[in-house]
Structure formats: structure tokens, C-alpha cells
Design an enzyme around this catalytic site. Structure first.
Site, mmCIF file in Angstrom:
data_model
loop_
_atom_site.group_PDB
_atom_site.id
_atom_site.type_symbol
_atom_site.label_atom_id
_atom_site.label_comp_id
_atom_site.label_asym_id
_atom_site.label_seq_id
_atom_site.Cartn_x
_atom_site.Cartn_y
_atom_site.Cartn_z
ATOM 1 N N GLY A 220 0.819 -1.198 0.000
ATOM 2 C CA GLY A 220 0.000 0.000 0.000
ATOM 3 C C GLY A 220 0.854 1.249 0.000
ATOM 4 O O GLY A 220 0.604 2.196 -0.752
ATOM 5 N N ALA A 221 1.893 1.245 0.840
ATOM 6 C CA ALA A 221 2.814 2.369 0.930
ATOM 7 C C ALA A 221 4.036 1.900 1.702
ATOM 8 O O ALA A 221 4.010 0.861 2.363
ATOM 9 C CB ALA A 221 2.159 3.565 1.633
ATOM 10 N N MET A 222 5.118 2.687 1.617
ATOM 11 C CA MET A 222 6.364 2.315 2.284
ATOM 12 C C MET A 222 7.007 3.547 2.886
ATOM 13 O O MET A 222 7.164 4.574 2.225
ATOM 14 C CB MET A 222 7.312 1.645 1.278
ATOM 15 C CG MET A 222 8.662 1.303 1.845
ATOM 16 S SD MET A 222 8.541 0.126 3.218
ATOM 17 C CE MET A 222 10.009 0.579 4.156
ATOM 18 N N GLU B 188 2.277 5.996 7.619
ATOM 19 C CA GLU B 188 3.655 6.038 7.122
ATOM 20 C C GLU B 188 4.475 7.109 7.822
ATOM 21 O O GLU B 188 5.667 6.906 8.102
ATOM 22 C CB GLU B 188 3.656 6.271 5.610
ATOM 23 C CG GLU B 188 2.936 5.213 4.801
ATOM 24 C CD GLU B 188 3.396 3.796 5.097
ATOM 25 O OE1 GLU B 188 4.585 3.594 5.452
ATOM 26 O OE2 GLU B 188 2.561 2.877 4.992
ATOM 27 N N HIS C 232 5.848 6.119 11.163
ATOM 28 C CA HIS C 232 7.074 5.324 11.056
ATOM 29 C C HIS C 232 8.337 6.177 11.027
ATOM 30 O O HIS C 232 9.424 5.658 11.312
ATOM 31 C CB HIS C 232 7.054 4.502 9.769
ATOM 32 C CG HIS C 232 6.299 3.218 9.857
ATOM 33 N ND1 HIS C 232 6.516 2.281 10.844
ATOM 34 C CD2 HIS C 232 5.353 2.692 9.033
ATOM 35 C CE1 HIS C 232 5.732 1.240 10.630
ATOM 36 N NE2 HIS C 232 5.011 1.458 9.547
ATOM 37 N N GLU D 292 4.888 -2.016 12.976
ATOM 38 C CA GLU D 292 3.589 -1.938 12.322
ATOM 39 C C GLU D 292 2.421 -1.785 13.282
ATOM 40 O O GLU D 292 1.463 -1.072 12.992
ATOM 41 C CB GLU D 292 3.387 -3.163 11.427
ATOM 42 C CG GLU D 292 4.433 -3.308 10.333
ATOM 43 C CD GLU D 292 4.505 -2.090 9.410
ATOM 44 O OE1 GLU D 292 3.591 -1.240 9.437
ATOM 45 O OE2 GLU D 292 5.485 -1.999 8.652
#
EC number: 3.4.11.-
Length: 898
Positions: free
Chosen positions: A303-305, A340, A343, A362
């Protein structure tokens, strides 16, 4: 990283008519290898700094690389071992002297370098240098290529950009490296790119040199902070951007979009700026990099990083168009940005010691991502939606014997992708949410701030976080949390009234396949916060902690009692007949919060499906709650339960009864809400509308079907309604009408230029009512080239919403499995699809056929999800065998009462 399961939530859990609670869970692989230690690098030589120089060729799909690694040795050695994958190594040297030799182990993905001369000396620094070539692959892993059109209107030249996805173990595809989270270093990056392309990396640009003759530009970036290899990132492509700055620190935030679509990045930019400031306050530590870029990527497996300073997203989760983007995708976009950016501190600044502690990244990013979303969009009531979304998905996956603990010992780092699942994300965040409720938000935040300050730029284990939270709270956090983190599964708390003022409670593990007949109530494993609310004072709640197999709770005489107020505890509750009768009263239901009504209904239904209770009684409870319900989240859970019945009871007579139930429950809602938003309408009503209309269509309510068809033909169905209404309309159409609708949807898909529109159409197109059309959809999606590999699961999910589609999908997948394996080589999407398809089977014959099919194949890359899918089907078959006649009789009564 946001897993692909999060993307699926956009269309499966909220927008689609065939709401299923978890199509996308993928659990870990706990098989170990005798030589598992070999997968980890020797520790006598460690990196401190990388200089990476890459020249991507966007036409030949290759890149040339030079990499220097400054290392320090703790012992004399003639060998150094690094990670590498799919690289052609041309030269290796150490301190300028060519290596004596080098060899590669494909299984371990390790390059062993034999040094010349005296080798590496203890206590000495050295420099490893490599020259090599690599491939810009099409597997959405490592340094890879992504296809796009050069003009935003979709009529431009087909071109490619070069992008990265290194988490978990794919930095080694771009440069030789020490590719483990604890082996942090600083990075200098230089990219040689076409002169007309944008080049991005984690840090800001410090110099650019143009070679006009070669048409190349050399871009050098500032030195990064110390960080893990999986967080390094590069992007090379044609991009526009919008920019704003934070209030704290004046940090430049940019959203990069395809050329011509910069305006579609403004919503994400606004969210990003606000959220970055939110976290700077939340963690009490300023964002440590000079800039933050967020980039929309056309082909993206996850989905995203959260790459530090260069966050990459699926386009659908970063671009927002006021006219075409459904509200559910807008909400998901805001959350994913929040996840994100969380993070950037929790994962990037403070990093897990190894992939064993993935959930430290996560689970906490999921929790604070929702907290940030709630802070800026309170009208969305995202914590209520969390209960019917993440929380329920975790309960369903963790009810399987083939589940895994939140904290998983990773013996083989190459298997870590398998634990990017609903346990690490959803169960992890659910137990964090439970811990926050137990400690209090301010205390929890104080502990988190201490943790970030104490371990900045370092690596941690679970016990480090628990120590900080214990110090902040004065409570035994490990004593509460260790079992929740380290044990598989969760408890069901059984409640019985033993006196007018006493409830007896017992705990045992809940399993979707039911309580084993030969196994007594399990010994206590969990410390369970019970938190109860009662009819004596619905505004107050009692706090109890169940620490043994059995216990008692004092309650008011003759008052209803609801345990797990707010569905904060990660467990289910089974009430005795007296308690459930009290809770089912109209007064009790009116007094309970919407979240507690969800908990009451969902627990009753899940317990019935697993054999702990009666399905007809659970259906009666659904009818009782639905008779006076107005809240979207409760209706979403009711719809999900009825979808589970439709998936198991598939005879014409049973489905006729179910359509009657749909009509009775949802037709009044559809009539009340209509097709257009009313002035001052709540966000929840706007989310309820597509659910109510689509279910009324499935019930064949003539007025709703006719209006839907007219709006479909005129092209006036609102984007919020399209995926669910289109799917439902297809499902009740005649074969001829369905064929015409299918052709129109394919044409609209091919003409669409926005990814959100494409996702909506892919999510609807599988609602077709005939095998021929379903097969046509499957072939088109998998073979035409029109559908990106990353998006195939939308079509699969759409087809799996009907019995016809399920049969066709299994036939297609089993007949074309080799081609699908080749299509998804190197990516984790195949495991998702295997779990979806096998988990949708509804007969013993189909399950036997699937078992026989996979028995002849190497399933090592998806063994755990396959086991989970088989267990899901087994539980469904047991449910049908146990309650089949009773549910059919209940449905027959509903049909007669129509």
C-alpha cells in the site's frame, strides 16, 4: 509499510456489496531450517557508511552500480560476507586491493568475499568496493521499473520510471549490503539519470552536474542519518509536485505526482503537513530530516512504504480528486499518510532489532496512524470503524489454529514477508489499543516519548518498550502484555449469572473450528481487562482484571451487563441465555454505544459459527438490533454476518429467504437515505448509503433496482456508490443486460485516467451472474494486459462475492497456476490470492480438489496462508453440517413472512 490488505479495505470491507471481514490476511511461516543461522551474516565485520552510485537505463531496464562500504572488523578475518541478489558482480576490492575471489550462495542470497593479503584486521576500518550491474525488474521489488503514460490525459507515450521497494530484504537487489535491520549505517547516494527526469532519494540534493552531450544529469544527495538498508530509497521519473511547510521546524513537505496531476496531491499534502506536526508533538522530538517527500507510484505491490524522507505510495492512496475519489478511499488515504509518517519516528528513528519484532513497527504505527486521523477528522469516527475493520479482521485470523503470535521468531529473513499480515498490523494494534486503555493515553504517551528519546538512532526489542511504559505508569506492563504478544490466539470469556448480583466468568482459547470435544477449559493464559457496563448506570464502567481460569464480577441485581465496553479488549464474550435476553431488550440496545452493539452482535455470530452457540439465535439478535438501528458501523457488521450466511447457505431456497431478510432490513434504509446527500448529512450516513442501496438491490427491491439501472445507463451514479451499486446491479441483471453492463464497465475502465476510478470499476466488474461472463472477466483481468499485476486482487475479490464467481475463479486459478506464479514471481501477491481463492471454497469436494492440487506443488512460499485458507473452509463446512437444517428453517420462515 502499509500492507496490501490495507488497500483491500478500501473496496472490500467498506465499499463493496459483498462485505467480508477478512479476504486479505496473510500469516507468518513458522517452519524452521536446521541451518537457519546461516541466513544471518557473520558479525565480525559491520558497516558504518555506504556510498552508492547508480546509473539506471530506463530503456534497457538495467542499471550500472558502484558501491563502497566502510566497515570495521572486530576480529582478524580473510572473508567478509554481504547480501546480494540478482546482481552481476564485476569487481570486488578491499582497501583498494582486488579480492582474491568471491562466490555467491543463491539460497542464502550471500556474497562471500575472500580477501587478499593479510585480510581484515581486528579493530581496523576498511573499505569494500564493488562494481556491478543489475536489472530494473518488473516484480515490484528491489530497484524496479514502473510503467506510466507521459501525459496525464493517458494519450502520451508509454514510458517507465525507476523506483525502489526494499522492505523487507530487497535492498540487496540494488547494491551489495549488510541487509539486516540492526546493521545500520549512513548513506551517500549519487544517481546518474536522464537530463529530463526528476531524481529523488531520502535526503536533499546537494549538487547536480549536467552532461549535455550524453543527455545525463548526475545528482548527489546529502549524507543520511544512520539507518537500516530497508529504508533507503530512490525514484527516477517524470513528476510534478506541490509543496508546503510544517509549523514546527519549517520542514519542506512535497507530494510528487504524475505530470499534470499536481493538484490531486494537495489533500495528501495538507494531511502530511498536519500529521508531521502532530507527531513532532506526540513523540516530543522534531522530525530529524531536512525534507519529506511523498511519491505516487503506478506499480506498487504494497500500500505504501515509509522510506525515511521519501515515502512511496500506490497512486490510489496518494492522489485525491474531488469529483472521482470515493469517500472511503479519501479516508483510507488520510490514514495511510498518518501510518507512514508515524514510522518516521517509530521504525525509522527507532528501529526493531530484527524482523522478529516487526510488530514494534507496524502495530504501533497502525495505532497512532488512526489516532492522528481521528485528531484531524473526528467526524469520520475512525475508532468506531476500526472495530468493524482492523479489530474484526484480527479476531477472525487469530481464531485459526494456524495463526501465529504477534512476536514471531524469524529463522529465515527471506520469509519475513509472510508476517506482514493482520496479526502484525491489526492484532498488534488491537492489543496496543487495549494497553492504552489500561494505562491511560497520557501515561502511554509519556512512555512512548521516553522510548523514542532513549533509543533514537538505535535498535530495540519488545522488553525495551515495555520497560519505558512500566516506568511511566508504575504498572507491570510485561505481566499484562507478554501472553498477548507471545501466545497464539485469544480467549473467549464465558459469562453466567450465578446470583442476582454475581456473574461467574471463565476463559479459554476461542477457535473458529470450535471447542475440541476432548479438551477441557484451558489453563489461564491471558490477563484480561474485563471493563463492564450495566443497566444500573450505563454511563459508568467497572474495571476488573481476570488473571485466572475463572473469576466473579459483582453486578447490580437484575440489570443487563455488557463486558468489554468499547470493544477495547482483544477477546470475545459468550453470554448465558439470561444475560443475552437482558441485553437484547430495546432499553439495553438503546443504552449501549454503537461499538458495543457491534461487539454484542459480532461475538454472538462468531460464537454461533464456531459451534459455541446457535446460529438462528444469533440471527434473531441481528434482526432485533437491526429493527431500530441507525449507525453505519452496526449495519456494516450485520451485513458482514449475512454475507457469511450467503457464502455458506447457497441453495435457491436459502438465498430466497436471505433476500427477504435483506429487503426487510435494508429497503427502509435505502428509502430513507435515497441516492443523494442531504444538507448537513453526517459522514456515517454517507457511508451507510452504498451499503443500504446495494443490499436493497440484492433483495430485488424493484424501485431501487429500476433507479439504479436508470442512473447506471445515464452515468449519474455518485463515485461513493459506484463499486457497491454496480456490483449488486450486475448480480441481479439478466444475462443479456449483464453482458451489456460488463462491456460498458470495461470500456469505462480502459478510458479512465484516474487510479481511483479504475479501482472502483475493478471492484465491481466481478458481480456478473453467469459462468461465461465470470470466466470472461477472469481472462480479461489476468491475460489482457489492461489490468496491472498489483490490481488483480481487486477483480479476484469482486468475483469471489458470488457462488458463480467463486467456482469460476477456482477453475481459472487451478488451470493457470503456472502462469500466475510466473506473473507474481518475487512478489507476495500470489500468497494473498491463494488464500483468497482457497478460503472462498464452500464444499467438501472443492476443498478435497484444492488439497490434491496443492499436494503436488511446492507451496513453501505460501504454505501458511494456504493452511489458513483450508482451516477457514473446514470451519465453514463444520458450521454448515452443524447448523445447516436450523438455518435453512430460519430462512424459510423469513421467506414465508415476506
Amino acid at each position: 509499510m502499509v500492507s496490501v490488505l490495507s488497500v483491500a479495505v478500501v473496496v472490500v470491507a467498506f465499499a463493496l456489496v459483498f462485505v467480508e471481514r477478512d479476504l486479505w490476511g496473510l500469516a507468518g511461516h513458522d517452519d524452521t531450517l536446521a541451518d537457519s543461522a546461516a541466513f544471518f551474516l557473520p558479525t565480525h565485520t559491520l558497516p558504518s557508511h555506504y556510498s552508492v552510485h547508480l546509473t539506471p537505463d530506463l530503456e534497457a531496464f538495467t542499471f550500472a552500480g558502484k558501491c563502497e562500504i566502510k566497515v570495521n572488523s572486530s576480529a582478524d578475518s580473510q572473508t567478509i560476507v554481504v547480501h546480494a541478489k540478482e546482481l552481476t558482480i564485476h569487481s570486488v576490492s578491499y582497501n583498494g586491493e582486488a579480492a582474491a575471489s568471491h562466490s555467491y550462495d543463491e539460497t542464502l542470497e550471500q556474497l562471500t568475499i575472500e580477501l587478499a593479503g593479510e585480510g581484515a584486521k581486528a579493530g581496523a576500518d576498511g573499505v569494500l568496493a564493488f562494481t556491478y550491474d543489475g536489472v530494473l525488474n518488473d516484480q515490484m521489488a528491489g530497484f524496479y521499473r514502473s510503467k506510466y503514460n507521459s501525459k496525464a490525459d493517458g494519450t502520451g507515450e508509454e514510458r517507465y520510471m525507476a523506483v525502489t521497494q526494499f522492505e523487507a530484504t530487497d535492498a540487496r537487489r540494488a547494491f551489495p549490503c549488510f541487509d539486516e535491520p540492526a546493521l545500520k549505517a549512513t548513506f551517500d547516494v549519487t544517481l546518474v539519470v536522464p537530463a529530463d527526469r526528476v531524481a529523488l532519494s531520502n535526503m536533499n540534493i546537494v549538487s547536480e552536474t549536467l552532461d549535455e552531450a550524453a543527455g545525463k544529469r548526475t545528482v548527489t544527495f546529502a549524507t543520511s542519518p544512520i539507518m537500516s538498508t530497508y529504508l533507503l530509497a530512490f525514484v527516477v521519473g517524470e513528476l510534478d509536485y506541490v509543496e508546503a511547510h510544517t509549523q514546527i521546524g519549517n520542514i519542506a513537505v512535497r507530494v510528487y505526482t504524475p505530470v499534470g496531476l499536481a493538484d490531486q496531491g494537495r489533500f495528501a499534502l495538507d494531511v502530511g503537513v498536519k500529521v508531521l506536526d502532530f507527531y513532532q508533538d506526540y513523540y516530543a522530538k522534531e522530525y530529524p530530516l531536512p525534507k519529506l517527500d511523498m511519491v505516487a507510484i503506478p506499480d506498487f505491490a504494497a500500500g505504501a512504504m515509509e522510506n525515511w524522507g521519501l515515502v512511496t505510495y500506490r497512486s490510489v492512496l496518494l492522489l485525491y480528486n474531488e469529483e472521482t475519489t470515493p469517500a472511503s478511499i479519501k479516508q483510507r488515504l488520510a490514514y495511510v499518510v498518518g501510518h507512514e509518517l508515524a514510522h518516521q519516528w517509530f521504525g525509522n528513528l527507532v528501529t526493531m532489532d530484527s524482523w522478529t519484532y516487526l510488530y514494534l513497527n507496524e502495530a504501533f504505527a497502525t495505532y497512532v496512524g488512526w489516532a492522528a486521523t481521528h485528531a484531524f477528522f473526528p467526524e469520520w469516527q475512525v475508532w468506531n470503524q476500526y472495530v468493524v475493520n482492523d479489530f474484526q479482521r484480527a479476531l477472525e485470523l487469530d481464531a485459526l489454529e494456524s495463526s501465529h503470535p504477534i512476536e514471531v521468531a524469524i529463522e529465515n529473513p527471506n520469509k519475513v514477508d509472510e508476517i506482514f499480515d493482520a496479526i502484525s498490523y491489526c492484532k498488534g494494534s488491537a492489543v496496543v489499543r487495549m494497553l492504552v486503555a489500561y494505562l491511560g493515553e497520557e501515561t502511554f504517551r509519556a512512555g512512548m516519548r521516553d522510548y523514542v528519546a532513549k533509543f533514537a538512532y538505535g535498535n530495540t526489542k519488545t522488553e525495551d518498550l515495555w520497560a519505558c511504559l512500566s516506568a511511566a505508569s508504575g504498572k507491570d506492563v510485561p505481566g499484562l502484555m507478554n501472553t498477548w504478544v507471545n501466545a497464539v490466539g485469544y480467549p473467549v470469556v464465558s459469562v453466567s449469572r450465578t446470583s442476582p448480583t454475581t456473574l461467574a466468568v471463565t476463559q479459554e482459547r476461542f477457535l473458529s473450528t470450535g471447542r475440541p470435544a476432548a479438551t477441557p477449559v484451558a489453563a489461564p493464559e491471558w490477563n484480561i481487562p474485563l471493563r463492564a457496563v450495566s443497566g444500573a448506570d450505563p454511563a459508568a464502567a467497572s474495571e476488573d482484571l481476570l488473571t485466572a481460569a475463572t473469576g466473579e464480577i459483582a453486578v447490580a441485581a437484575d440489570a443487563w451487563v455488557k463486558l468489554n465496553q468499547g470493544q477495547v479488549g482483544f477477546y470475545r464474550v459468550a453470554y448465558d441465555a439470561e444475560s443475552i435476553a437482558l441485553l437484547s431488550s430495546s432499553d439495553a440496545l438503546a443504552a449501549l454505544s454503537p461499538v458495543d452493539r457491534v461487539g454484542l452482535v459480532n461475538d454472538a455470530f462468531a460464537l454461533a459459527a464456531a459451534g459455541y452457540g446457535s446460529t438462528p439465535l444469533a440471527l434473531d439478535l441481528i434482526a432485533a438490533v437491526g429493527s431500530a438501528e441507525s449507525e453505519y458501523i452496526v449495519w456494516a457488521d450485520i451485513a458482514s454476518s449475512l454475507s457469511a450466511v450467503a457464502k455458506a447457505w447457497t441453495s435457491d431456497a436459502d438465498l430466497a429467504g436471505l433476500r427477504t431478510v435483506y429487503g426487510r432490513l435494508f429497503a427502509p434504509l435505502a428509502a430513507k437515505l435515497g441516492w443523494a446527500k442531504s444538507p448537513g448529512e453526517s459522514y456515517q450516513d454517507s457511508q451507510l448509503r452504498p451499503l443500504a442501496l446495494s443490499r436493497a438491490i440484492r433483495a430485488n427491491v424493484a424501485s431501487v433496482v429500476d433507479e439504479a439501472k436508470a442512473r447506471f445507463d445515464a452515468g449519474t451514479v455518485h463515485p461513493d456508490l459506484q463499486s457497491s451499486v454496480y456490483w449488486a446491479l450486475l448480480s441481479v441483471a439478466s444475462p443479456d443486460d449483464a453482458a451489456a453492463m460488463h462491456n460498458k464497465l470495461v470500456a469505462e475502465y480502459n478510458a479512465a485516467t484516474s487510479q481511483d476510478t479504475k479501482v472502483v470499476l475493478l471492484s465491481a466488474i466481478g458481480g456478473v451472474p453467469t459462468r461465461d461472463l465470470a470466466h470472461k472477466v477472469a481472462v480479461w483481468a489476468a491475460e489482457s494486459g489492461d489490468v496491472r499485476n498489483q490490481d488483480l486482487f481487486y477483480v479476484v475479490g469482486s468475483l469471489l462475492g458470488s457462488a458463480v464467481g467463486r467456482a469460476v475463479v477456482w477453475d481459472y486459478v487451478s488451470s493457470n497456476f503456472d502462469a500466475l506464479e510466473a506473473k507474481f514471481q518475487g512478489a507476495f501477491l500470489l500468497a494473498r490470492i491463494v488464500k483468497m481463492v482457497v478460503g472462498s471454497l464452500t464444499t467438501q469436494d472443492a476443498l478435497d480438489a484444492a488439497n490434491a492440487f496443492f499436494a503436488a506443488r511446492d507451496v513453501s512460499s505460501y504454505e501458511r496462508p494456504l493452511k489458513q485458507a483450508v482451516e477457514e473452509v473446514t470451519a465453514r463446512l463444520q458450521w454448515i453440517e452443524r447448523d445447516g437444517a436450523a438455518v435453512s428453517a430460519w430462512l424459510a420462515v423469513q421467506a414465508q413472512e415476506a
